[in-house]
Design a protein around this motif. Structure first.
Motif, PDB file in Angstrom:
ATOM      1  N   VAL A  31       1.895  17.397   5.441  1.00 21.77           N
ATOM      2  CA  VAL A  31       2.713  17.328   6.954  1.00 21.77           C
ATOM      3  C   VAL A  31       2.467  17.464   8.047  1.00 21.77           C
ATOM      4  CG1 VAL A  31       5.225  18.288   7.711  1.00 21.77           C
ATOM      5  CG2 VAL A  31       5.236  17.599   5.277  1.00 21.77           C
ATOM      6  N   GLU A  32       1.577  17.807   8.388  1.00 20.02           N
ATOM      7  CA  GLU A  32       1.055  18.637   9.366  1.00 20.02           C
ATOM      8  C   GLU A  32       0.008  17.698  10.188  1.00 20.02           C
ATOM      9  OE1 GLU A  32       1.294  20.438  12.363  1.00 20.02           O
ATOM     10  OE2 GLU A  32       3.146  21.860  10.619  1.00 20.02           O
ATOM     11  N   LEU A  33      -1.130  17.503   9.089  1.00 23.11           N
ATOM     12  CA  LEU A  33      -1.992  15.833   9.627  1.00 23.11           C
ATOM     13  C   LEU A  33      -1.338  14.397   9.914  1.00 23.11           C
ATOM     14  CD1 LEU A  33      -4.703  15.965   9.687  1.00 23.11           C
ATOM     15  CD2 LEU A  33      -5.252  15.299   7.702  1.00 23.11           C
ATOM     16  N   PHE A  34      -0.276  14.762   8.787  1.00 17.69           N
ATOM     17  CA  PHE A  34       0.307  12.938   8.627  1.00 17.69           C
ATOM     18  C   PHE A  34       1.592  12.948   9.927  1.00 17.69           C
ATOM     19  CE2 PHE A  34       4.024  10.616   8.010  1.00 17.69           C
ATOM     20  CZ  PHE A  34       3.832   9.609   7.325  1.00 17.69           C
ATOM     21  N   GLU A  35       2.030  14.238  10.962  1.00 18.71           N
ATOM     22  CA  GLU A  35       2.513  14.154  12.156  1.00 18.71           C
ATOM     23  C   GLU A  35       1.197  13.972  13.027  1.00 18.71           C
ATOM     24  OE1 GLU A  35       5.262  13.673  12.704  1.00 18.71           O
ATOM     25  OE2 GLU A  35       6.546  13.934  10.864  1.00 18.71           O
ATOM     26  N   LYS A  36       0.399  14.721  12.703  1.00 12.72           N
ATOM     27  CA  LYS A  36      -0.512  14.996  14.272  1.00 12.72           C
ATOM     28  C   LYS A  36      -1.544  13.847  14.295  1.00 12.72           C
ATOM     29  CE  LYS A  36      -5.183  17.162  15.284  1.00 12.72           C
ATOM     30  NZ  LYS A  36      -5.972  18.823  15.608  1.00 12.72           N
ATOM     31  N   TRP A  37      -1.628  12.721  13.158  1.00 10.83           N
ATOM     32  CA  TRP A  37      -1.931  12.108  13.676  1.00 10.83           C
ATOM     33  C   TRP A  37      -1.200  10.308  13.251  1.00 10.83           C
ATOM     34  CZ3 TRP A  37      -7.144  11.261   8.975  1.00 10.83           C
ATOM     35  CH2 TRP A  37      -7.649  12.171   9.812  1.00 10.83           C
ATOM     36  N   GLY A  38       0.073  10.530  13.770  1.00 12.15           N
ATOM     37  CA  GLY A  38       0.928   8.923  13.601  1.00 12.15           C
ATOM     38  C   GLY A  38       0.709   8.153  13.072  1.00 12.15           C
ATOM     39  N   ILE A  39       0.771   8.866  11.278  1.00 14.74           N
ATOM     40  CA  ILE A  39       0.558   7.778  10.692  1.00 14.74           C
ATOM     41  C   ILE A  39       2.239   6.625  10.692  1.00 14.74           C
ATOM     42  CG2 ILE A  39       0.181   7.301   8.410  1.00 14.74           C
ATOM     43  CD1 ILE A  39      -1.469   9.755   8.175  1.00 14.74           C
ATOM     44  N   GLY A  40       1.651   5.618  10.242  1.00 19.32           N
ATOM     45  CA  GLY A  40       2.641   4.338  10.161  1.00 19.32           C
ATOM     46  C   GLY A  40       3.108   3.683  11.029  1.00 19.32           C
ATOM     47  N   ASN A  41       3.947   2.497  10.819  1.00 23.98           N
ATOM     48  CA  ASN A  41       4.543   2.119  12.752  1.00 23.98           C
ATOM     49  C   ASN A  41       5.440   3.317  12.955  1.00 23.98           C
ATOM     50  OD1 ASN A  41       6.182   0.561  13.486  1.00 23.98           O
ATOM     51  ND2 ASN A  41       5.442  -0.931  13.041  1.00 23.98           N
ATOM     52  N   ALA A  42       6.029   2.932  14.349  1.00 21.58           N
ATOM     53  CA  ALA A  42       6.471   4.475  14.489  1.00 21.58           C
ATOM     54  C   ALA A  42       7.754   4.209  14.413  1.00 21.58           C
ATOM     55  CB  ALA A  42       6.394   4.567  15.826  1.00 21.58           C
ATOM     56  N   GLU A  43       8.469   2.874  14.428  1.00 25.00           N
ATOM     57  CA  GLU A  43      10.222   2.130  13.827  1.00 25.00           C
ATOM     58  C   GLU A  43      10.059   2.410  12.653  1.00 25.00           C
ATOM     59  OE1 GLU A  43      10.241  -1.795  16.026  1.00 25.00           O
ATOM     60  OE2 GLU A  43       9.492  -1.470  17.738  1.00 25.00           O
ATOM     61  N   SER A  44       9.210   2.375  11.970  1.00 21.29           N
ATOM     62  CA  SER A  44       9.350   1.835  10.758  1.00 21.29           C
ATOM     63  C   SER A  44       9.349   2.724   9.218  1.00 21.29           C
ATOM     64  CB  SER A  44       8.666   0.675   9.917  1.00 21.29           C
ATOM     65  OG  SER A  44       9.354  -0.807  10.236  1.00 21.29           O
ATOM     66  N   ASP A  45       8.568   3.984  10.442  1.00 23.21           N
ATOM     67  CA  ASP A  45       8.003   5.319  10.326  1.00 23.21           C
ATOM     68  C   ASP A  45       7.270   4.824   8.646  1.00 23.21           C
ATOM     69  OD1 ASP A  45       7.578   7.947   9.598  1.00 23.21           O
ATOM     70  OD2 ASP A  45       9.752   8.338   8.852  1.00 23.21           O
ATOM     71  N   ASN A  46       6.173   4.001   8.388  1.00 20.49           N
ATOM     72  CA  ASN A  46       6.624   3.275   7.296  1.00 20.49           C
ATOM     73  C   ASN A  46       4.328   3.525   7.062  1.00 20.49           C
ATOM     74  OD1 ASN A  46       5.082   1.640   8.907  1.00 20.49           O
ATOM     75  ND2 ASN A  46       6.018  -0.042   8.156  1.00 20.49           N
ATOM     76  N   GLY A  47       3.947   5.176   6.970  1.00 20.88           N
ATOM     77  CA  GLY A  47       2.628   5.614   6.908  1.00 20.88           C
ATOM     78  C   GLY A  47       2.356   6.190   5.697  1.00 20.88           C
ATOM     79  N   VAL A  48       1.460   6.153   4.689  1.00 15.16           N
ATOM     80  CA  VAL A  48       1.069   6.658   3.622  1.00 15.16           C
ATOM     81  C   VAL A  48      -0.100   7.365   4.092  1.00 15.16           C
ATOM     82  CG1 VAL A  48       0.469   7.199   1.520  1.00 15.16           C
ATOM     83  CG2 VAL A  48       2.289   5.252   2.294  1.00 15.16           C
TER      84      VAL A  48
END
Length: 190
Positions: A99-116
């Motif tokens: 969770v922390e790494l996902f948030e720190k790196w800003g994974i995914g398109n900011a509008e769609s929140d579509n990162g993995v």
């Protein structure tokens, strides 16, 4: 008379001190202070899509992951699938770490929140997905669990390169289905 008052004040002070100290010790026993060392979450690699601190991935697998993500950059939705390996979780749970790494790196398109984020920790031998809200319908807990189950043999045999490449590929296929991307386009060159 002065001596009698002094004795009573000392007695009351002693009793209050005793109870205060006892209460403080009881609280410390019931609610111990846990000092957690600060976790040093890594910065993303220059390639962003692959972070291989544990040195588990081949150059070919890293290139494959990067190339597929570059094809995603050409789409309107711009999903991102990041594969990260770390030596250790540094004393935190894999859930907290991802969770922390996902948030720190800003994974995914900011509008769609579509990162993995697919994270594997070598020392703890744990692997976990962190999915942005925009892809939770395509990559459910049971779906990602099934992906991991299909790769359990390679993971158990320490063939992390094969396992992570397969896990990444299966994840990308699910993302392609969600956005109706053509697999031949996204995986072109492979």
């Amino acid at each position: 008379m002065l001596g009698g008052n002094l004795v009573r004040k000392i007695d009351r002070f002693s009793i209050l001190s005793f109870f205060s100290i006892s209460f403080g010790l009881l609280l410390m026993l019931l609610f111990p202070l846990t000092a957690k060392a600060a976790v040093d979450y890594p910065e993303p690699s220059t390639e962003f899509y692959v972070y291989d601190e544990a040195n588990l991935l081949s150059d070919e697998t890293e290139k494959f992951i990067i190339d597929v993500n570059k094809h995603y950059e050409d789409t309107q939705e711009k999903p991102q699938i990041i594969v990260a390996t770390v030596n250790s979780l540094q004393g935190v749970t894999i859930e907290e770490y991802t969770v922390e790494l996902f948030e720190k790196w800003g994974i995914g398109n900011a509008e769609s929140d579509n990162g993995v984020l697919i994270l594997l920790s070598a020392e703890e031998r744990e692997i976990r997905f962190e999915i942005g809200y925009g892809l939770e319908g395509a990559l459910t807990d049971s779906g990602t669990g099934a992906i991991l189950d299909r790769n359990l043999e390679a993971l158990s045999n320490d063939d992390y390169n094969t396992a992570l490449k397969s896990i990444f590929t299966e994840t990308a296929i699910k993302v392609n289905e969600e956005y109706q991307f053509d697999n031949d386009t996204i995986f072109s060159g492979y």
